[in-house]
Motif scaffolding. Structure first.
Motif, PDB file in Angstrom:
ATOM      1  N   ILE A  31      -7.046  -1.378   2.772  1.00 17.30           N
ATOM      2  CA  ILE A  31      -6.059  -0.986   1.768  1.00 17.30           C
ATOM      3  C   ILE A  31      -6.007   0.530   1.655  1.00 17.30           C
ATOM      4  CG2 ILE A  31      -5.363  -1.185  -0.642  1.00 17.30           C
ATOM      5  CD1 ILE A  31      -5.303  -3.848   0.819  1.00 17.30           C
ATOM      6  N   ASN A  32      -4.794   1.066   1.730  1.00 18.09           N
ATOM      7  CA  ASN A  32      -4.578   2.491   1.495  1.00 18.09           C
ATOM      8  C   ASN A  32      -3.682   2.664   0.274  1.00 18.09           C
ATOM      9  OD1 ASN A  32      -6.006   3.632   3.803  1.00 18.09           O
ATOM     10  ND2 ASN A  32      -4.430   2.637   5.041  1.00 18.09           N
ATOM     11  N   TYR A  33      -3.820   3.789  -0.391  1.00 16.82           N
ATOM     12  CA  TYR A  33      -3.083   4.023  -1.633  1.00 16.82           C
ATOM     13  C   TYR A  33      -2.256   5.308  -1.550  1.00 16.82           C
ATOM     14  CZ  TYR A  33      -6.311   0.545  -3.537  1.00 16.82           C
ATOM     15  OH  TYR A  33      -7.030  -0.604  -3.758  1.00 16.82           O
ATOM     16  N   PRO A  82      -0.991   0.517  -3.898  1.00 15.80           N
ATOM     17  CA  PRO A  82      -1.575  -0.013  -2.657  1.00 15.80           C
ATOM     18  C   PRO A  82      -0.498  -0.310  -1.622  1.00 15.80           C
ATOM     19  CG  PRO A  82      -1.398  -1.757  -4.282  1.00 15.80           C
ATOM     20  CD  PRO A  82      -0.961  -0.491  -4.974  1.00 15.80           C
ATOM     21  N   ASP A  83      -0.869  -0.241  -0.341  1.00 12.33           N
ATOM     22  CA  ASP A  83       0.110  -0.525   0.709  1.00 12.33           C
ATOM     23  C   ASP A  83       0.253  -2.022   0.979  1.00 12.33           C
ATOM     24  OD1 ASP A  83      -2.272  -1.083   1.988  1.00 12.33           O
ATOM     25  OD2 ASP A  83      -2.080   0.470   3.510  1.00 12.33           O
ATOM     26  N   TYR A  92      -8.463  -5.846  -3.378  1.00 11.17           N
ATOM     27  CA  TYR A  92      -8.814  -4.512  -3.849  1.00 11.17           C
ATOM     28  C   TYR A  92     -10.171  -4.470  -4.558  1.00 11.17           C
ATOM     29  CZ  TYR A  92      -3.697  -5.110  -3.972  1.00 11.17           C
ATOM     30  OH  TYR A  92      -2.396  -5.463  -3.692  1.00 11.17           O
ATOM     31  N   SER A 248     -10.057   5.236  -0.688  1.00 13.08           N
ATOM     32  CA  SER A 248      -9.835   3.831  -1.056  1.00 13.08           C
ATOM     33  C   SER A 248     -11.100   3.116  -1.514  1.00 13.08           C
ATOM     34  CB  SER A 248      -9.232   3.072   0.132  1.00 13.08           C
ATOM     35  OG  SER A 248     -10.117   3.075   1.240  1.00 13.08           O
TER      36      SER A 248
END
Length: 292
Positions: A31-33, A82-83, A92, A248
């Motif tokens: 997960i990337n933000y 979040p992507d 998450y 992340s």
């Protein structure tokens, strides 16, 4: 057991712990933000864009990750986005997905002050986590091991009779501390209780086990689900969920930290669980519910 066998066993346990930690890191790294900013002078227009860009379910998830509910979304200045959208929030999780130390503990609840989040474990497996708003600086929530006592579908606050508290579960009877649905403004704001989103409060209400009182109701016969409140909030500092934009794993709690919190309380937790199990083998489930 030979020294060689003992060493192999120790190495095996260490490897299992390392693998567990590595697995958690891999899962969370997916997960990337990004940042969604609400400029002070253009907040209304930014909110309109936010509402248009994301569906109701997506907004719910994003706000929850930022410790907000829809009523308090106007408080947002910067949201971590979040992507990947997962309404369950499990993608998450800042909590470890497995804790071997809890393998014999049927149910337990944790509330973390530093990251303003709760988690539920069943036999060491994380089954749910979500946002909370705990006691404000002047009325902080009691830390340590407690147990779920009684619950009421709609309680009235002892601080203000106008405050309605849906799905209230009491965890400290004399101090009047419990978890329930109420506003999540993105920071610790309660009068020592543990606020939850409505969906979470309702689910926890059905999941938790409550105490059983002795005849007459003056003393406790067996305790309910164990609850541990831990850590200290960084009052005035940057909120850890906002740090997710740069890192992340910024709000992650390690297996080692959780173990250090659990270990001093484990014998008491297992002792109370044994008492409850022994009681339930002698009393019909229907009668146990009547005593709660």
């Amino acid at each position: 057991m030979t020294d060689d066998t003992a060493q192999k066993k120790t190495d095996s346990i260490a490897k299992a712990k390392k693998d567990s930690i590595t697995l958690d890191s891999i899962n969370k790294a997916k997960i990337n933000y990004s940042a969604f900013i609400f400029p002070t002078k253009k907040k209304d227009s930014a909110m309109a864009v936010f509402n248009k860009q994301f569906s109701e379910e997506e907004r719910y998830t994003i706000l929850a990750l930022n410790r907000l509910d829809s009523k308090n979304k106007w408080r947002a200045d910067t949201l971590a986005i979040p992507d990947k959208i997962d309404k369950s929030l499990m993608s998450y999780t800042p909590f470890p997905t497995h804790l071997d130390i809890l393998k014999d503990v049927k149910k337990i609840v944790f509330f973390s002050y530093p990251i303003q989040a709760y988690s539920l474990y069943e036999n060491g497996k994380l089954v749910k986590w979500g946002p909370t708003s705990m006691g404000k600086k002047s009325a902080q929530t009691k830390r340590g091991l407690m147990f779920a006592n009684w619950k009421k579908e709609l309680a009235i606050s002892t601080v203000d009779s106008e405050w309605k508290l849906p799905y209230n579960v009491n965890v400290h009877n004399t101090l009047g501390i419990g978890w329930h649905q109420y506003d999540l403004p993105g920071f610790p704001a309660s009068h020592s209780c543990l606020r939850l989103l409505m969906d979470d409060a309702k689910e926890l209400y059905g999941w938790v086990d409550t105490w059983v009182l002795n005849k007459g109701g003056a003393t406790v016969k067996v305790n309910g689900t164990p609850v541990i409140v831990f850590g200290d909030y960084n009052w005035g500092g940057k909120k850890p969920w906002k740090k997710l934009i740069e890192d992340s794993a910024a709000d992650n709690i390690s297996v080692e930290e959780m173990n250090s919190i659990i270990q001093p309380n484990l014998s008491k937790i297992l002792e109370e669980q044994k008492k409850r199990d022994e009681y339930l083998t002698t009393v019909p489930v229907s009668k146990e519910k009547e005593s709660a």
